[in-house]
Every structure is written in structure tokens, then in C-alpha cells.
Design a protein around this motif. Structure first.
Motif, PDB file in Angstrom:
ATOM      1  N   GLU A 190       1.104  -1.239   0.097  1.00  0.00           N
ATOM      2  CA  GLU A 190      -0.070  -0.133   0.118  1.00  0.00           C
ATOM      3  C   GLU A 190       0.925   1.231   0.106  1.00  0.00           C
ATOM      4  O   GLU A 190       0.572   2.237  -0.711  1.00  0.00           O
ATOM      5  CB  GLU A 190      -0.934   0.213   1.165  1.00  0.00           C
ATOM      6  CG  GLU A 190      -2.042  -1.219   1.243  1.00  0.00           C
ATOM      7  CD  GLU A 190      -2.689  -1.409   2.600  1.00  0.00           C
ATOM      8  OE1 GLU A 190      -3.731  -2.074   2.369  1.00  0.00           O
ATOM      9  OE2 GLU A 190      -2.165  -1.123   3.733  1.00  0.00           O
ATOM     10  N   ILE A 191       1.902   1.331   0.675  1.00  0.00           N
ATOM     11  CA  ILE A 191       2.946   2.256   0.785  1.00  0.00           C
ATOM     12  C   ILE A 191       3.422   2.658  -0.746  1.00  0.00           C
ATOM     13  O   ILE A 191       3.501   3.769  -1.339  1.00  0.00           O
ATOM     14  CB  ILE A 191       4.083   2.113   1.728  1.00  0.00           C
ATOM     15  CG1 ILE A 191       3.559   1.888   3.172  1.00  0.00           C
ATOM     16  CG2 ILE A 191       5.064   3.167   1.604  1.00  0.00           C
ATOM     17  CD1 ILE A 191       4.327   1.674   4.206  1.00  0.00           C
ATOM     18  N   CYS A 219       9.949  -6.808  -4.564  1.00  0.00           N
ATOM     19  CA  CYS A 219      10.641  -8.310  -4.794  1.00  0.00           C
ATOM     20  C   CYS A 219      11.889  -8.244  -3.612  1.00  0.00           C
ATOM     21  O   CYS A 219      11.821  -9.375  -2.846  1.00  0.00           O
ATOM     22  CB  CYS A 219      11.098  -8.352  -6.024  1.00  0.00           C
ATOM     23  SG  CYS A 219      12.062  -9.939  -6.266  1.00  0.00           S
ATOM     24  N   TYR A 220      12.766  -7.337  -3.451  1.00  0.00           N
ATOM     25  CA  TYR A 220      13.654  -7.358  -2.841  1.00  0.00           C
ATOM     26  C   TYR A 220      13.140  -7.489  -1.216  1.00  0.00           C
ATOM     27  O   TYR A 220      13.776  -8.270  -0.440  1.00  0.00           O
ATOM     28  CB  TYR A 220      14.619  -6.100  -2.602  1.00  0.00           C
ATOM     29  CG  TYR A 220      15.714  -6.265  -3.627  1.00  0.00           C
ATOM     30  CD1 TYR A 220      16.776  -6.885  -3.152  1.00  0.00           C
ATOM     31  CD2 TYR A 220      15.821  -5.657  -4.738  1.00  0.00           C
ATOM     32  CE1 TYR A 220      17.932  -7.202  -3.969  1.00  0.00           C
ATOM     33  CE2 TYR A 220      16.884  -5.973  -5.733  1.00  0.00           C
ATOM     34  CZ  TYR A 220      17.827  -6.540  -5.299  1.00  0.00           C
ATOM     35  OH  TYR A 220      19.223  -6.914  -5.979  1.00  0.00           O
ATOM     36  N   PHE A 221      12.110  -6.902  -0.738  1.00  0.00           N
ATOM     37  CA  PHE A 221      11.518  -6.813   0.621  1.00  0.00           C
ATOM     38  C   PHE A 221      10.999  -8.380   0.825  1.00  0.00           C
ATOM     39  O   PHE A 221      11.314  -8.750   1.956  1.00  0.00           O
ATOM     40  CB  PHE A 221      10.392  -5.770   0.728  1.00  0.00           C
ATOM     41  CG  PHE A 221       9.619  -5.726   2.107  1.00  0.00           C
ATOM     42  CD1 PHE A 221      10.538  -5.092   3.149  1.00  0.00           C
ATOM     43  CD2 PHE A 221       8.627  -6.370   2.224  1.00  0.00           C
ATOM     44  CE1 PHE A 221       9.903  -4.856   4.131  1.00  0.00           C
ATOM     45  CE2 PHE A 221       8.159  -6.336   3.746  1.00  0.00           C
ATOM     46  CZ  PHE A 221       8.885  -5.733   4.694  1.00  0.00           C
ATOM     47  N   ASP A 222      10.284  -8.846  -0.086  1.00  0.00           N
ATOM     48  CA  ASP A 222       9.831 -10.246   0.036  1.00  0.00           C
ATOM     49  C   ASP A 222      10.552 -11.067   0.286  1.00  0.00           C
ATOM     50  O   ASP A 222      10.436 -12.124   1.201  1.00  0.00           O
ATOM     51  CB  ASP A 222       8.783 -10.404  -0.964  1.00  0.00           C
ATOM     52  CG  ASP A 222       7.497  -9.809  -1.220  1.00  0.00           C
ATOM     53  OD1 ASP A 222       7.031  -9.327   0.135  1.00  0.00           O
ATOM     54  OD2 ASP A 222       6.551  -9.830  -2.074  1.00  0.00           O
ATOM     55  N   GLU A 239       6.922 -16.424  11.102  1.00  0.00           N
ATOM     56  CA  GLU A 239       6.335 -17.782  11.008  1.00  0.00           C
ATOM     57  C   GLU A 239       4.832 -17.907  11.029  1.00  0.00           C
ATOM     58  O   GLU A 239       4.225 -18.846  10.474  1.00  0.00           O
ATOM     59  CB  GLU A 239       7.275 -18.796  11.646  1.00  0.00           C
ATOM     60  CG  GLU A 239       8.782 -18.922  11.557  1.00  0.00           C
ATOM     61  CD  GLU A 239       9.523 -19.877  12.334  1.00  0.00           C
ATOM     62  OE1 GLU A 239       8.716 -20.222  13.335  1.00  0.00           O
ATOM     63  OE2 GLU A 239      10.710 -19.941  12.196  1.00  0.00           O
ATOM     64  N   GLU A 240       4.208 -17.277  11.891  1.00  0.00           N
ATOM     65  CA  GLU A 240       2.958 -17.526  12.128  1.00  0.00           C
ATOM     66  C   GLU A 240       1.986 -16.470  11.347  1.00  0.00           C
ATOM     67  O   GLU A 240       0.898 -16.740  10.810  1.00  0.00           O
ATOM     68  CB  GLU A 240       2.339 -16.909  13.545  1.00  0.00           C
ATOM     69  CG  GLU A 240       3.109 -18.113  14.730  1.00  0.00           C
ATOM     70  CD  GLU A 240       2.794 -17.343  16.054  1.00  0.00           C
ATOM     71  OE1 GLU A 240       2.461 -16.240  16.386  1.00  0.00           O
ATOM     72  OE2 GLU A 240       3.366 -18.067  17.143  1.00  0.00           O
ATOM     73  N   ALA A 241       2.719 -15.115  10.990  1.00  0.00           N
ATOM     74  CA  ALA A 241       2.042 -14.337   9.977  1.00  0.00           C
ATOM     75  C   ALA A 241       2.071 -14.421   8.493  1.00  0.00           C
ATOM     76  O   ALA A 241       0.961 -14.153   7.928  1.00  0.00           O
ATOM     77  CB  ALA A 241       2.697 -12.965  10.544  1.00  0.00           C
ATOM     78  N   VAL A 242       3.314 -15.210   8.178  1.00  0.00           N
ATOM     79  CA  VAL A 242       3.508 -15.231   6.625  1.00  0.00           C
ATOM     80  C   VAL A 242       3.421 -16.805   6.490  1.00  0.00           C
ATOM     81  O   VAL A 242       4.447 -17.501   6.546  1.00  0.00           O
ATOM     82  CB  VAL A 242       4.903 -14.743   6.228  1.00  0.00           C
ATOM     83  CG1 VAL A 242       4.922 -14.888   4.757  1.00  0.00           C
ATOM     84  CG2 VAL A 242       4.943 -13.250   6.458  1.00  0.00           C
ATOM     85  N   SER A 247       2.649 -12.817   0.982  1.00  0.00           N
ATOM     86  CA  SER A 247       3.589 -12.213   0.678  1.00  0.00           C
ATOM     87  C   SER A 247       3.795 -11.192   1.871  1.00  0.00           C
ATOM     88  O   SER A 247       3.110 -10.609   2.307  1.00  0.00           O
ATOM     89  CB  SER A 247       3.781 -11.310  -0.604  1.00  0.00           C
ATOM     90  OG  SER A 247       3.347 -11.926  -1.806  1.00  0.00           O
ATOM     91  N   PRO A 248       5.178 -11.158   2.474  1.00  0.00           N
ATOM     92  CA  PRO A 248       5.642 -10.412   3.484  1.00  0.00           C
ATOM     93  C   PRO A 248       5.071  -8.860   3.498  1.00  0.00           C
ATOM     94  O   PRO A 248       4.888  -8.320   4.189  1.00  0.00           O
ATOM     95  CB  PRO A 248       7.104 -10.463   3.649  1.00  0.00           C
ATOM     96  CG  PRO A 248       7.420 -11.700   2.982  1.00  0.00           C
ATOM     97  CD  PRO A 248       6.381 -11.814   1.902  1.00  0.00           C
ATOM     98  N   SER A 249       5.178  -8.488   2.110  1.00  0.00           N
ATOM     99  CA  SER A 249       4.819  -6.895   1.611  1.00  0.00           C
ATOM    100  C   SER A 249       3.275  -6.781   1.924  1.00  0.00           C
ATOM    101  O   SER A 249       2.998  -5.441   2.028  1.00  0.00           O
ATOM    102  CB  SER A 249       5.080  -6.619   0.282  1.00  0.00           C
ATOM    103  OG  SER A 249       4.409  -7.507  -0.768  1.00  0.00           O
ATOM    104  N   THR A 250       2.365  -7.626   1.954  1.00  0.00           N
ATOM    105  CA  THR A 250       1.002  -7.492   2.524  1.00  0.00           C
ATOM    106  C   THR A 250       0.805  -7.678   4.040  1.00  0.00           C
ATOM    107  O   THR A 250      -0.214  -7.246   4.385  1.00  0.00           O
ATOM    108  CB  THR A 250       0.179  -8.576   1.817  1.00  0.00           C
ATOM    109  OG1 THR A 250       0.280  -9.941   2.268  1.00  0.00           O
ATOM    110  CG2 THR A 250       0.294  -8.338   0.274  1.00  0.00           C
ATOM    111  N   VAL A 251       1.957  -7.938   4.775  1.00  0.00           N
ATOM    112  CA  VAL A 251       1.749  -8.206   6.052  1.00  0.00           C
ATOM    113  C   VAL A 251       2.579  -7.085   6.997  1.00  0.00           C
ATOM    114  O   VAL A 251       1.888  -6.325   7.730  1.00  0.00           O
ATOM    115  CB  VAL A 251       2.242  -9.455   6.672  1.00  0.00           C
ATOM    116  CG1 VAL A 251       2.121  -9.474   8.093  1.00  0.00           C
ATOM    117  CG2 VAL A 251       1.253 -10.606   6.033  1.00  0.00           C
ATOM    118  N   TYR A 252       3.637  -6.937   6.507  1.00  0.00           N
ATOM    119  CA  TYR A 252       4.702  -5.714   7.232  1.00  0.00           C
ATOM    120  C   TYR A 252       4.474  -4.400   6.646  1.00  0.00           C
ATOM    121  O   TYR A 252       4.020  -4.223   5.556  1.00  0.00           O
ATOM    122  CB  TYR A 252       5.949  -6.420   7.176  1.00  0.00           C
ATOM    123  CG  TYR A 252       6.360  -7.354   8.122  1.00  0.00           C
ATOM    124  CD1 TYR A 252       6.883  -7.522   9.232  1.00  0.00           C
ATOM    125  CD2 TYR A 252       6.209  -8.776   7.562  1.00  0.00           C
ATOM    126  CE1 TYR A 252       7.207  -8.579  10.228  1.00  0.00           C
ATOM    127  CE2 TYR A 252       6.110  -9.867   8.224  1.00  0.00           C
ATOM    128  CZ  TYR A 252       6.733  -9.817   9.446  1.00  0.00           C
ATOM    129  OH  TYR A 252       7.034 -10.952  10.042  1.00  0.00           O
TER     130      TYR A 252
END
Length: 323
Positions: A190-191, A219-222, A239-242, A247-252
Motif C-alpha cells: 500500500e505504501i 521483490c527485494y523486501f519479500d 512464521e505465524e504471520a506469513v 507475501s510479506p509486503s502485504t503483512v509488514y
């Protein structure tokens, strides 16, 4: 790919050339051949455009299929795999593995080098590819043009207020045993979208290069997050969230995205591009940081309410893993 530091991640005893048989003159691959190429922690489809013998070693100029030609580069045979069903299976397995593990040991020096680089020099998706520094390639007019590594050109000046945010974040996690509450809103995806909207309104149009750079950041972030952007106390939460295909970019959010910017010069250390491309990338990255700084109150939160005790995480789903 954004992706840009290169590395090899084949298992011990494997050869990156993927069973290639040398020709009479020693070449393992030919011009026009479709191959698989190591780039960052992943393997991408590529096509060999040129083959040259340099200092008694065959070098291959590859184009990554579906990627901007700015990523085209000279590589050694140990960065390439034959395009076979067996190697395609390896590619898929490696993609899955990189998303979950910090990484098992590989016999490849490039990977070992990266892993020892952040989080103990935590992993690949970064400083790889000892081969690429200082190489030259011909541009379209036939003139020689130096490709320069990011180690010399990429200078990221993080604004003071964002540096303070990084310090506060470090203290919350490492000294106060807290972790950022997930999922974050806005998240990294979103950012990046907000920044794209901002640039569209400001400039009236979006260039292809900007779109490529933002895709690269995502891509680098994920890929870098589980390998080198997390503190030890945050790994259980990850491990619990992803899980599954999330994709980590949709969580962090921006807190972890800032950590990526600290690592980018290291991640790009062995990526070779033309000086003009580095200049354009650096300008975009600095402008993006200014955007985060300007919107710091909405994108970042240093408030205690944005964090929770890491024990709250371990007492939840994670507790069962330790029992």
C-alpha cells in the motif's frame, strides 16, 4: 528481481551449469540458447545473447526474460543452468525454500559470502556474485561502456527523523522485548501504491523505470525480510504471520521497509549497471524516503500501541511449536 545481486544456491555437489556438456572449444552454452540463471536468491528464465572468451574463461551475456534490459549482464557458466524439466523443478523448489528458510549451506562461495553478510551476513538475495565487479560491455552503438557496481555508486542518505525511527524500533524489539503488531496498515504494498499515486499527481505520468524500481523494492523486501531484516525475537511472529502464499509486503509495514533501505547498498554491492541507471535508481530511492518522511505520521508509528510484547506472540500459536 529488482533483484540484482547475484548468487548461486545449488546444493553441495551440484554444478550450476546443470549437466551441460562442453563444446569442442569449452563453451557450455551458445548464443540464442534459453537457460535458467541465478540472480539474487532465485533462479530466472533467461536467454544468452552473446558469448565471449575473457581471460581464458567463457562469459555469457544474458537477458532475463520479462525484465527490463537494464538487468542484462555478463555472467560465468556457474551462474547458469540448462533449461530442462529437471532444472525447472529445482527452480520451483528453490523459490519455495527461499521463502521459508534462512538458508541451508551451499557449496557455492557466492552464497556463503552473502549469508555471512547480514544476520551473520544472513543470506543471499544480496551481496553476491563475486564475478561481476568492474566488467565492461558494449552498448548498442558498439562503444565500450563501463558498468559500475552499486558499492561505488549507491549512496542512500536516510533522513534524520527516519534514522531515529530505526533506533526506536531497534530499542523496542531488542531491549523492550516487543514486536510490531501485525498486520500493519498501511502495509508495504500500500505504501508503494501511495507513492506511485503521489508521483502520478506530481509529474502527470509514470515512467517505465519508476515502475521497475518499485517492483524491485517489493521483490527485494519479500525475499530479504526473512533472511536479513528480522531481529531474532521477530522470527516466531514471522512464521505465524506469513504462511502459504502470503507475501510479506502485504503483512509488514514501513518499520521493516526502512530496514531494507539500510541493507540496499549491501544487497546491490555486486550488481553491475550503467552509471546512468544507478543515478536514476538512487534519485528514486531518495525521493521515496522523502515521501515516507513527509508522511511519517501516517506511515510509521513510534507509539507504544504499535508494538506488542513478543511473549504475546509466543503464548499464542507459537507456543505449540515449542511444546
Amino acid at each position: 528481481m529488482g533483484s540484482s545481486s547475484k548468487e548461486e544456491t545449488a546444493s553441495d555437489g551440484d554444478t550450476a551449469s546443470g549437466g551441460a556438456s562442453p563444446s569442442n572449444d569449452g563453451r557450455l552454452f551458445t548464443e540464442g540458447e534459453r537457460v535458467l540463471a541465478y540472480h539474487g536468491p532465485r533462479v530466472y528464465g533467461a536467454k544468452i545473447q552473446k558469448v565471449e572468451l575473457r581471460k581464458k574463461e567463457w562469459k555469457y551475456f544474458v537477458h532475463y526474460l520479462g525484465w527490463n534490459k537494464n538487468w542484462d549482464e555478463w555472467v560465468s557458466a556457474d551462474r547458469l543452468l540448462k533449461h530442462t524439466e529437471e532444472n525447472l523443478v529445482k527452480q520451483k523448489a528453490l523459490d519455495k525454500k527461499q521463502g521459508v528458510e534462512k538458508g541451508t549451506k551451499s557449496g557455492r562461495s557466492a552464497q556463503t559470502k552473502t549469508r555471512s553478510s547480514a544476520d551473520t551476513k544472513a543470506e543471499k538475495d544480496d551481496t553476491k556474485n563475486n564475478a561481476a565487479k568492474g566488467k565492461k560491455r558494449k552498448n548498442e552503438s558498439g562503444n565500450e561502456k563501463d558498468n559500475v557496481s552499486a558499492e561505488k555508486l549507491l549512496k542512500i542518505q536516510i533522513p534524520p527523523t527516519l534514522k531515529k525511527q530505526l533506533v526506536d524500533d531497534w530499542e523496542n524489539v531488542t531491549l523492550k522485548d516487543k514486536v510490531v503488531k501485525l498486520p500493519r496498515s498501511p502495509n508495504v504494498d500500500e505504501i508503494l501504491s501511495k507513492y506511485l499515486e503521489h508521483k502520478t499527481k506530481k509529474d502527470g505520468m509514470i515512467t517505465d523505470s519508476l515502475g521497475e524500481i518499485l517492483k524491485g523494492i517489493r521483490c527485494y523486501f519479500d525475499k530479504a525480510l526473512p533472511m536479513m531484516l528480522l531481529y531474532k525475537k521477530e522470527r516466531r511472529q514471522y512464521e505465524e504471520a506469513v504462511v502459504d502464499d502470503i507475501s510479506p509486503s502485504t503483512v509488514y509495514g514501513a518499520e521493516h521497509l526502512l530496514r531494507l533501505f539500510v541493507k540496499l547498498p549491501e544487497l546491490f554491492a555486486y550488481v553491475n549497471m550503467e552509471e546512468e541507471s544507478w543515478s536514476r535508481m538512487q534519485q528514486t530511492l531518495l525521493d521515496f524516503l522523502k515521501f515516507i518522511q513527509k508522511n511519517q505520521s501516517t506511515l510509521l508509528s513510534s507509539s507504544p500501541s504499535a508494538y506488542e510484547s513478543d511473549k504475546a506472540v509466543s503464548d499464542g500459536k507459537g507456543k505449540a511449536k515449542d511444546d
